[in-house]
Write an enzyme that holds these catalytic residues in place. Structure first.
Site, short mmCIF file in Angstrom:
data_model
loop_
_atom_site.label_atom_id
_atom_site.label_comp_id
_atom_site.label_asym_id
_atom_site.label_seq_id
_atom_site.Cartn_x
_atom_site.Cartn_y
_atom_site.Cartn_z
N ARG A 1 -22.27 -56.94 5.95
CA ARG A 1 -21.81 -56.65 6.93
C ARG A 1 -20.47 -57.48 7.17
O ARG A 1 -19.30 -57.08 7.67
CB ARG A 1 -22.42 -57.34 8.34
CG ARG A 1 -23.68 -56.08 8.63
CD ARG A 1 -24.86 -56.89 9.47
NE ARG A 1 -24.34 -57.29 10.80
CZ ARG A 1 -25.26 -58.09 11.44
NH1 ARG A 1 -26.32 -58.65 10.94
NH2 ARG A 1 -24.94 -58.58 12.71
N LYS B 1 -19.34 -62.78 19.87
CA LYS B 1 -18.44 -61.70 20.83
C LYS B 1 -19.51 -61.46 21.80
O LYS B 1 -19.09 -61.46 23.05
CB LYS B 1 -18.29 -60.48 20.18
CG LYS B 1 -17.11 -60.73 18.92
CD LYS B 1 -16.66 -59.28 18.27
CE LYS B 1 -17.84 -58.66 17.69
NZ LYS B 1 -18.68 -59.22 16.47
N ARG C 1 -33.55 -58.14 14.79
CA ARG C 1 -32.58 -57.22 14.50
C ARG C 1 -32.55 -57.06 12.88
O ARG C 1 -32.86 -58.34 12.11
CB ARG C 1 -31.08 -57.72 14.79
CG ARG C 1 -30.77 -57.31 16.01
CD ARG C 1 -29.34 -57.52 16.63
NE ARG C 1 -28.31 -57.04 15.64
CZ ARG C 1 -26.98 -57.21 15.75
NH1 ARG C 1 -26.62 -58.05 16.82
NH2 ARG C 1 -26.01 -56.73 14.90
N ARG D 1 -13.93 -50.94 15.39
CA ARG D 1 -13.88 -51.51 14.21
C ARG D 1 -13.25 -50.90 12.91
O ARG D 1 -13.54 -51.30 11.75
CB ARG D 1 -15.50 -51.36 13.81
CG ARG D 1 -16.53 -52.67 14.14
CD ARG D 1 -17.80 -52.42 13.84
NE ARG D 1 -18.69 -53.42 13.58
CZ ARG D 1 -19.45 -53.80 14.46
NH1 ARG D 1 -19.31 -53.78 15.54
NH2 ARG D 1 -20.42 -54.85 14.12
N ARG E 1 -29.99 -66.60 14.66
CA ARG E 1 -30.08 -65.57 15.65
C ARG E 1 -31.34 -64.67 15.03
O ARG E 1 -31.97 -64.20 15.94
CB ARG E 1 -28.88 -64.48 15.81
CG ARG E 1 -28.79 -63.60 16.77
CD ARG E 1 -27.54 -62.94 17.13
NE ARG E 1 -27.13 -61.95 15.73
CZ ARG E 1 -25.89 -61.38 16.00
NH1 ARG E 1 -25.14 -61.67 17.00
NH2 ARG E 1 -25.56 -60.67 14.82
#
Ligand code: AMP
Length: 190
Positions: free
Chosen positions: A146, A14, A134, A89, A128
């Site tokens: 998640r 996204k 993160r 969400r 990532r």
């Protein structure tokens, strides 16, 4: 105004596709994840609150997210439109977004979902993690949580937009360039 929701699970691409959409259509990017990360890096009260949920991969409470988005919409009303990335969400957030936009005589033009299989999502998030810094990208437990939160709380948002005839999906596996080409076709049909 062109108001797009870019929808999909964590790791679907996204953020990457949003940046390309913004460049082409000059939209205002509202990424709730980016906004929360900015607040946590500044250690603001909102950042401290959000961090408690983000680090474990849980959702920040709806009222907190909704009022943050409402502020951003109000600040950018005279531009070309918005791309919502990572928001809504929950069905409650989707409903609130419709009401917030309606107050300004606006509405969602269309929703584009990026479809990516679960194993591919996990390998992308782990790749990532090497550069994102993160906390929620690092460990299997948080990543699995998640994806589970997405399936339980966020996936029903697709039904919300299907009922409004605003939902479209593209295959999120392939080159960034080819996925973007599918997205622009969808946007042309809104
Ligand atoms: P993201 O960068 O979109 O993957 O978001 C990172 C984290 O920020 C999520 O795992 C949530 O903890 C929080 N977050 C971002 N957007 C929302 C939202 N719309 N509602 C609730 N929590 C959110």
């Amino acid at each position: 105004m062109l108001n797009i929701v870019l929808f999909g699970p964590p790791g679907a691409g996204k953020g990457t596709q949003s940046r390309k959409i913004i460049d082409k259509y000059s939209l205002v990017h509202i990424s709730t994840g980016d906004l929360f990360r900015k607040h946590t890096s500044e250690n603001s009260a909102l950042g401290q609150l959000a961090k408690r949920y983000m680090d474990s991969g849980d959702l920040v409470p709806d009222d907190v997210v909704i009022s943050m988005v409402e502020d951003k919409i109000r600040e950018n009303l005279n531009l070309n439109g918005f791309i919502f990335d990572g928001f809504p969400r929950t069905v409650n957030q989707a409903d609130a977004l419709d009401s917030m936009l309606a107050k300004h005589d606006l509405s969602i033009s269309g929703v584009i979902a990026l479809e990516v299989p679960k194993e591919e999502l996990k390998s992308r998030i782990k790749a990532r993690a090497k550069t994102s810094g993160r906390a929620d990208d690092q460990a299997d437990g948080e990543i699995n949580n998640r994806i589970a939160v997405y399936n339980n709380k966020t996936a029903p948002v697709a039904e919300y937009y299907k009922k409004q005839d605003k939902f479209t999906a593209v295959n999120g596996v392939g080159s960034v360039h080819s996925i973007f080409a599918f997205i622009t076709e969808k946007i042309a049909s809104f």
